[in-house]
Design a protein around this motif. Structure first.
Motif, PDB file in Angstrom:
ATOM      1  N   ASP A  60       1.758  -2.138  12.242  1.00  0.00           N
ATOM      2  CA  ASP A  60       1.322  -0.749  12.080  1.00  0.00           C
ATOM      3  C   ASP A  60       0.254  -0.693  10.995  1.00  0.00           C
ATOM      4  OD1 ASP A  60       3.056   0.224  13.929  1.00  0.00           O
ATOM      5  OD2 ASP A  60       4.550   0.955  12.485  1.00  0.00           O
ATOM      6  N   LYS A  96       2.612 -14.846   8.501  1.00  0.00           N
ATOM      7  CA  LYS A  96       2.701 -13.518   9.114  1.00  0.00           C
ATOM      8  C   LYS A  96       3.778 -13.514  10.210  1.00  0.00           C
ATOM      9  CE  LYS A  96      -1.159 -12.276   6.843  1.00  0.00           C
ATOM     10  NZ  LYS A  96      -1.185 -13.287   5.799  1.00  0.00           N
ATOM     11  N   ILE A 101       2.534  -4.971   2.691  1.00  0.00           N
ATOM     12  CA  ILE A 101       1.495  -5.557   3.531  1.00  0.00           C
ATOM     13  C   ILE A 101       1.864  -7.007   3.848  1.00  0.00           C
ATOM     14  CG2 ILE A 101      -0.960  -6.189   3.634  1.00  0.00           C
ATOM     15  CD1 ILE A 101      -0.416  -3.171   3.886  1.00  0.00           C
ATOM     16  N   MET A 158       0.866  -1.178   0.000  1.00  0.00           N
ATOM     17  CA  MET A 158       0.000   0.000   0.000  1.00  0.00           C
ATOM     18  C   MET A 158       0.904   1.228   0.000  1.00  0.00           C
ATOM     19  SD  MET A 158      -3.053  -0.841   2.651  1.00  0.00           S
ATOM     20  CE  MET A 158      -4.548  -1.643   2.091  1.00  0.00           C
ATOM     21  N   GLY A 173      -5.888 -15.468   2.752  1.00  0.00           N
ATOM     22  CA  GLY A 173      -7.138 -15.462   1.998  1.00  0.00           C
ATOM     23  C   GLY A 173      -8.070 -14.325   2.339  1.00  0.00           C
ATOM     24  N   ASN A 209      -8.163 -10.458   9.514  1.00  0.00           N
ATOM     25  CA  ASN A 209      -7.482  -9.476  10.359  1.00  0.00           C
ATOM     26  C   ASN A 209      -8.463  -8.733  11.251  1.00  0.00           C
ATOM     27  OD1 ASN A 209      -5.095 -10.189   9.212  1.00  0.00           O
ATOM     28  ND2 ASN A 209      -5.153  -8.559   7.676  1.00  0.00           N
TER      29      ASN A 209
HETATM   30  P1  ADP Z   1      -4.195 -12.067   3.752  1.00  0.00           P
HETATM   31  O1  ADP Z   1      -3.059 -13.026   3.675  1.00  0.00           O
HETATM   32  O2  ADP Z   1      -5.398 -12.652   4.388  1.00  0.00           O
HETATM   33  O3  ADP Z   1      -4.475 -11.407   2.426  1.00  0.00           O
HETATM   34  P2  ADP Z   1      -3.155  -9.454   4.529  1.00  0.00           P
HETATM   35  O4  ADP Z   1      -2.014  -9.235   5.458  1.00  0.00           O
HETATM   36  O5  ADP Z   1      -2.881  -9.191   3.106  1.00  0.00           O
HETATM   37  O6  ADP Z   1      -3.702 -10.928   4.770  1.00  0.00           O
HETATM   38  O7  ADP Z   1      -4.370  -8.570   5.006  1.00  0.00           O
HETATM   39  C1  ADP Z   1      -5.603  -8.578   4.357  1.00  0.00           C
HETATM   40  C2  ADP Z   1      -6.053  -7.153   4.058  1.00  0.00           C
HETATM   41  O8  ADP Z   1      -6.075  -6.366   5.253  1.00  0.00           O
HETATM   42  C3  ADP Z   1      -5.126  -6.413   3.123  1.00  0.00           C
HETATM   43  O9  ADP Z   1      -5.442  -6.691   1.771  1.00  0.00           O
HETATM   44  C4  ADP Z   1      -5.372  -4.969   3.497  1.00  0.00           C
HETATM   45  O10 ADP Z   1      -6.548  -4.494   2.856  1.00  0.00           O
HETATM   46  C5  ADP Z   1      -5.626  -5.044   4.983  1.00  0.00           C
HETATM   47  N1  ADP Z   1      -4.376  -4.810   5.727  1.00  0.00           N
HETATM   48  C6  ADP Z   1      -3.479  -5.752   6.092  1.00  0.00           C
HETATM   49  N2  ADP Z   1      -2.441  -5.208   6.731  1.00  0.00           N
HETATM   50  C7  ADP Z   1      -2.677  -3.889   6.796  1.00  0.00           C
HETATM   51  C8  ADP Z   1      -1.966  -2.780   7.348  1.00  0.00           C
HETATM   52  N3  ADP Z   1      -0.810  -2.950   7.980  1.00  0.00           N
HETATM   53  N4  ADP Z   1      -2.518  -1.557   7.224  1.00  0.00           N
HETATM   54  C9  ADP Z   1      -3.703  -1.374   6.599  1.00  0.00           C
HETATM   55  N5  ADP Z   1      -4.418  -2.369   6.060  1.00  0.00           N
HETATM   56  C10 ADP Z   1      -3.923  -3.626   6.155  1.00  0.00           C
END
Ligand code: ADP
Ligand code: MG
Ligand code: MG
Length: 471
Positions: A409, A312, A148, A129, A379, A383
């Motif tokens: 963060d 993670k 991310i 992002m 998937g 979160n």
């Molecule tokens: P997954 O493996 O389930 O896709 P992610 O870590 O990509 O897990 O998190 C899923 C979604 O949550 C991301 O696509 C984003 O939209 C949101 N997200 C995850 N981490 C953050 C972050 N640090 N700040 C803001 N949004 C986040």
């Protein structure tokens, strides 16, 4: 940030370009099966996407592309370091059954045993992002690239995403923005991933051996995978590809010596588009099948070590001082590569039991809106944000279950106005945030000198497909 065409569009113009967009999407395979009928190709709709390419600061896009090879090599290093994997996951596997079961296969095949197949293939997607701490007012040159996560299993949307760049070029031309249309970068994600699969298939050295796509029970996104099959056949039409579910593997796959065989075909590569969530292992039989595959001579995409390297928890442990440095020898320009990698990291914090984890809890409870609480899941939709962080951490209290999670963060991403095109939904201008996905492919030989290559393309897509317009 604003897209460059002046928005909102006049209704007549909007209706016209949207109608053209939808037909183009159908005729160029930007499609999905429907949620109502997810296993039938009798009813399909265009995949959800945006009408216009989202502006992406050129500097940040280039940074993400440039750092991809570093991340490929970093993960290669991690997968070869069982001490790092083991110590990173030590606490999580005590409380998270899914990660433990993956780890047990890893331990059996790679730590206590010698794998039958030294070649590993990983098709990665690093997601980013653009941190815009000052909201809509943040100028592009103040935005920061923030990773991310990196997906190491079942990274999707290279197929559909690659077509979206062409769709956006077409839409811009329909809006008389031909100069902008011409400047859209080409998306090579699909060809890059197919090339990775074909190169690995060649290394298996058996012309009759097939590439097996391990697929979902419910295949709404089948066409994204079909694109990859077609691209493989474009490179080499003689490669046999097959789609099989876990239940097919359970019922009909077997090993002959260390060869994996199903329905009369020796399998060169098992490409996992499934098997990344606990509910996809409905019984012990799925775990037995995963173990059989891992032990076999088939090349796994990913091997269980890459799967674990994408958790993670490993991501959080890699952010510790000295952790990336541990893998410095894998980079040709060691220190500079470490710096490039670190520059993309957001703050990541352990929740393991102990004083460090206690401090993380305190920090999260003080200002929960500044963080994201993440379990060891893939998937999407797992979160925890805002007030729910407080209630979750309070519920857990001093219990060891805390170690299932990590804290990160929360990024305040740049907001972009765009039109979403979704089945059965009126197309309106809405505020959205983008996530940029950079694909990478790496083939490596376990315990020998790395022979990797990479290819960076781009697609984005948690919710809808997009393509970047570099500004
Ligand atoms: P997954 O493996 O389930 O896709 P992610 O870590 O990509 O897990 O998190 C899923 C979604 O949550 C991301 O696509 C984003 O939209 C949101 N997200 C995850 N981490 C953050 C972050 N640090 N700040 C803001 N949004 C986040
Ligand atoms: Mg993921
Ligand atoms: Mg994700």
């Amino acid at each position: 940030m604003e897209t460059s065409v002046s928005l909102p569009l006049e209704q007549d113009l909007l209706d016209d370009v949207v109608a053209k967009d939808k037909d183009y999407a159908f005729l160029h395979g930007i499609i999905m099966r429907t949620r109502q009928d997810p296993n039938s190709s009798e009813v399909i709709c265009y995949a959800p996407h945006v009408l216009l390419p989202s502006p992406v600061p050129k500097r940040l896009f280039q940074q993400a592309v440039d750092v991809q090879k570093d991340f490929n090599l970093l993960l290669h290093g991690v997968t070869h370091d069982s001490d790092f994997i083991t110590s990173s996951l030590k606490s999580a596997i005590q409380v998270d059954e899914f990660t433990r079961k993956l780890y047990e296969i890893y331990e059996e095949v790679y730590v206590n045993g010698t794998p039958a197949q030294p070649i590993q293939l990983a098709l990665l997607r690093a997601d980013y992002m653009f941190d815009a701490a000052r909201g809509k007012e943040t100028p592009a040159d103040e935005m920061k690239l923030r990773q991310i996560e990196i997906n190491t299993i079942a990274s999707s949307f290279a197929g559909l995403g690659s077509q979206v760049s062409d769709l956006h070029r077409y839409n811009l031309r329909n809006l008389c923005e031909s100069k902008k249309a011409a400047s859209l970068s080409e998306n090579r994600a699909l060809s890059g991933l197919a090339q990775g699969l074909v190169e690995a298939w060649k290394l298996y050295k058996c012309d009759r051996a097939a590439i097996l796509f391990l697929i979902e029970d419910v295949s709404q996104n089948i066409f994204d995978q079909r694109w990859l099959e077609y691209e493989i056949h474009k490179i080499n039409p003689t490669i046999h590809t097959m789609r099989r579910k876990f239940s097919d593997v359970i019922n009909r796959a077997k090993t002959e010596g260390d060869k994996l065989v199903i329905d009369g075909y020796e399998i060169a590569i098992v490409y996992f588009r499934y098997g990344y969530m606990p509910n996809q292992y409905v019984s012990e039989k799925e775990w037995e099948a995963r173990l059989m595959v891992e032990k076999s001579r088939a090349i796994k995409c990913p091997s269980i070590s890459y799967h674990l390297a994408g958790t993670k928890k490993v991501q959080q442990e890699l952010s510790r001082v000295g952790a990336v440095e541990r893998f410095q020898k894998y980079f040709s320009d060691g220190e500079a590569a470490v710096k490039r990698i670190r520059e993309t990291f957001a703050g990541l914090y352990t929740l393991d039991m102990g004083s460090e984890g206690d401090a993380t809890v305190k920090m999260a409870l003080t200002d929960p809106d500044k963080y994201v609480l993440k379990p060891q899941r893939e998937g999407g939709g797992n979160n925890i944000f805002g007030k729910d962080i407080t209630s979750t951490l309070k519920d857990i209290g001093e219990d060891e279950r805390r170690a299932e999670y990590i804290l990160m963060d929360r990024i305040q991403p740049a907001i972009v106005s765009n039109y979403q095109i979704r089945c059965w939904t009126t197309t309106e201008l809405i505020d959205m945030v983008s996530e940029l996905g950079i694909f990478g492919a790496i083939i490596c030989l376990l315990r020998t000198k790395n022979t990797g290559f990479d290819d960076g393309g781009v697609a984005a897509g948690a919710a809808v497909l997009d393509s970047p317009y570099l500004v």
